[in-house]
Scaffold this motif. Structure first.
Motif, PDB file in Angstrom:
ATOM      1  N   GLY A   1      29.474 -25.800  21.291  1.00 51.17           N
ATOM      2  CA  GLY A   1      28.893 -27.066  20.847  1.00 51.17           C
ATOM      3  C   GLY A   1      28.770 -27.235  19.339  1.00 51.17           C
ATOM      4  O   GLY A   1      27.955 -28.021  18.868  1.00 51.17           O
ATOM      5  N   LEU A   2      29.594 -26.507  18.579  1.00 57.10           N
ATOM      6  CA  LEU A   2      29.554 -26.676  17.123  1.00 57.10           C
ATOM      7  C   LEU A   2      30.298 -27.958  16.727  1.00 57.10           C
ATOM      8  O   LEU A   2      31.202 -28.398  17.430  1.00 57.10           O
ATOM      9  N   SER A   3      29.933 -28.500  15.571  1.00 55.55           N
ATOM     10  CA  SER A   3      30.686 -29.635  15.032  1.00 55.55           C
ATOM     11  C   SER A   3      32.000 -29.099  14.456  1.00 55.55           C
ATOM     12  O   SER A   3      32.156 -27.884  14.266  1.00 55.55           O
ATOM     13  N   LEU A   4      32.919 -30.003  14.172  1.00 54.01           N
ATOM     14  CA  LEU A   4      34.213 -29.567  13.622  1.00 54.01           C
ATOM     15  C   LEU A   4      34.030 -28.819  12.303  1.00 54.01           C
ATOM     16  O   LEU A   4      34.692 -27.807  12.068  1.00 54.01           O
ATOM     17  N   SER A   5      33.117 -29.317  11.477  1.00 52.86           N
ATOM     18  CA  SER A   5      32.958 -28.666  10.167  1.00 52.86           C
ATOM     19  C   SER A   5      32.268 -27.303  10.314  1.00 52.86           C
ATOM     20  O   SER A   5      32.596 -26.359   9.587  1.00 52.86           O
ATOM     21  N   GLU A   6      31.344 -27.188  11.264  1.00 48.84           N
ATOM     22  CA  GLU A   6      30.712 -25.877  11.503  1.00 48.84           C
ATOM     23  C   GLU A   6      31.742 -24.876  12.050  1.00 48.84           C
ATOM     24  O   GLU A   6      31.796 -23.727  11.619  1.00 48.84           O
ATOM     25  N   ALA A   7      32.560 -25.351  13.009  1.00 50.54           N
ATOM     26  CA  ALA A   7      33.589 -24.467  13.572  1.00 50.54           C
ATOM     27  C   ALA A   7      34.587 -24.063  12.494  1.00 50.54           C
ATOM     28  O   ALA A   7      35.047 -22.920  12.459  1.00 50.54           O
ATOM     29  N   ALA A   8      34.893 -24.997  11.601  1.00 52.82           N
ATOM     30  CA  ALA A   8      35.827 -24.689  10.507  1.00 52.82           C
ATOM     31  C   ALA A   8      35.253 -23.598   9.611  1.00 52.82           C
ATOM     32  O   ALA A   8      35.982 -22.712   9.160  1.00 52.82           O
ATOM     33  N   ASP A   9      33.945 -23.649   9.365  1.00 54.99           N
ATOM     34  CA  ASP A   9      33.313 -22.606   8.557  1.00 54.99           C
ATOM     35  C   ASP A   9      33.405 -21.247   9.249  1.00 54.99           C
ATOM     36  O   ASP A   9      33.709 -20.239   8.623  1.00 54.99           O
ATOM     37  N   VAL A  10      33.127 -21.243  10.552  1.00 52.59           N
ATOM     38  CA  VAL A  10      33.163 -19.973  11.297  1.00 52.59           C
ATOM     39  C   VAL A  10      34.579 -19.398  11.275  1.00 52.59           C
ATOM     40  O   VAL A  10      34.776 -18.199  11.092  1.00 52.59           O
TER      41      VAL A  10
END
Lengths: 234, 173
Positions: free
Chosen positions: B133-142
């Motif tokens: 359930g991460l946002s695209l920008s959070e997933a991009a950071d991970v």
């Protein structure tokens, strides 16, 4: 990319499985058993300390250097140069490290900083040089090579001192892109050594400046890149 | 997280209750091996525990934890230089692991199989954005990439999954 409705968006994704009770118990034992309060520093605190420590080191190096080699140009010009690079170094720390990881993406800006600042430093060195020997003359003149080596070693040692303080202050803070953060720390620390040396070194030959002063900065950025994974990632 | 840093064990209980399943599911998806995922979960929490004073106040917790879990997985894989499909002692390829709990209906089962068959980067992107359930920008950071790249991976992963589910559906009928 398409904007058409995606049937998989509505799909029943599998429920996440739970770890076993034994594993949960072991984790609780480690993380919650005998838990002691720890002081954590805020991001502003880390930025201020980073700037004060590296700025202080820069001032000490500059003062020591000017005692040995008084500035050739007017003191006001030299101080203005030191101030400009001091601001650049503080900006590298604020833009490159002073961000809450995962909240906003400054990836592009950070990469730009890592490439643009060393490039700007090389341009500064080129403009500051007063004479350019041919590469053959530079290599065959033993005095200029020795001087370049001495300058390079000094810039590396001073830069490493600054990098060490930055790595301690930002230790384990970035699991997302620790190598990039390491490169930024390497750049900020490298600037301390390279600029302090640049302001005090009386040798203004272009090859000497590029190799002895400029390449050491690049080397420290690369060193930060490699060390970042180990030191800046939890 | 701040309360946990201040030494409150109950705060850890709360964090664990909220995130352990999601972290474990992510590691399980990466490793496709339950014991290995459980080992990595323990190592991840040990790292979190040791690095709790370095947590920057205001940073979203879930991406921070997932990034640590991902680094733990990558470090372990690099260290062991192991492959996913290790041969078993009798020289045969191992069986596909049994479906995890809560995966007893056909659609969910087919989704899980199709997701497991995806290349790693597509699988991770879908796991982080759709299941965790991460946002695209959070997933991009991970994932240490850009939001556009994550979006593209999810899109391409979906295309592959759709084909796989179609194949599974035909095989069943």
């Amino acid at each position: 990319m398409t904007d058409s409705p995606e049937p998989l968006h509505e799909s029943a994704w599998p429920e996440p499985a739970a770890p076993s009770a034994a594993v949960s118990a072991a984790i609780h034992q480690i993380c919650a058993g005998n838990l002691r309060p720890i002081k954590s520093r805020s991001i502003v605190d880390r930025i201020v300390r980073s700037i004060l420590l590296s700025g202080g080191l820069f001032a000490v190096l500059l003062a020591l250097g000017w005692r040995l080699h008084p500035p050739q140009r007017a003191v006001a010009v030299a101080l203005a140069g030191a101030l400009v690079w001091g601001i650049a170094q503080a900006s590298v720390i604020i833009v490159g490290l002073g961000r809450v990881p995962g909240k906003r993406s400054h990836r592009f800006i950070r990469w730009t900083v890592v490439f643009a600042v060393p490039l700007a430093f090389f341009i500064h060195l080129t403009l500051a040089s007063e004479v350019t020997l041919s590469i053959q003359d530079f290599v065959t003149a033993p005095r200029s090579l020795r001087h370049t080596l001495v300058c390079g070693v000094h810039a590396l040692v001073f830069g490493l001192m600054a990098i060490a303080t930055l790595f301690v202050l930002w230790r384990k803070t970035d699991p997302f892109s620790p190598r990039l953060s390491g490169a930024v720390a390497g750049l900020a620390g490298g600037l301390v050594g390279a600029v302090a040396l640049d302001m005090t070194c009386p040798h203004l030959e272009a090859w000497h400046l590029w190799i002895g002063h400029g390449l050491t900065l690049v080397a420290l950025v690369l060193a930060g890149w490699y060390a970042g994974r180990r030191w800046l990632a939890p | 997280m701040q309360t946990y840093v201040e030494g409150n064990a109950l705060a850890f209980e709360e964090i664990y209750r909220r995130v352990s399943r999601l972290l474990f599911a992510y590691l399980l998806r990466l490793t496709r091996d339950r014991p290995r995922a459980e080992d990595l979960l323990q190592v991840t929490f040990v790292k979190v525990h040791r690095a709790r004073s370095s947590y920057l106040v205001g940073a979203p917790l879930m991406p921070w934890l997932l990034a640590i879990a991902r680094r733990t997985f990558l470090d372990e894989r690099r260290m062991k230089k192991s492959r996913y499909e290790d041969l078993s002692s009798d020289g045969k390829l191992p069986e596909r692991p049994a479906a995890p709990e809560g995966m007893n209906d056909d659609i969910s089962d087919a989704l899980a199989i199709a997701l497991d068959d995806l290349p790693e980067n597509y699988r991770e992107a879908i796991q982080l954005t759709k299941i965790t359930g991460l946002s695209l920008s959070e997933a991009a950071d991970v994932l240490d990439t850009t939001p556009t790249a994550v979006k593209l991976r999810v899109h391409r992963g979906y295309n592959l999954m759709r084909d796989k589910i179609e194949v599974l559906r035909r095989a069943r009928t």
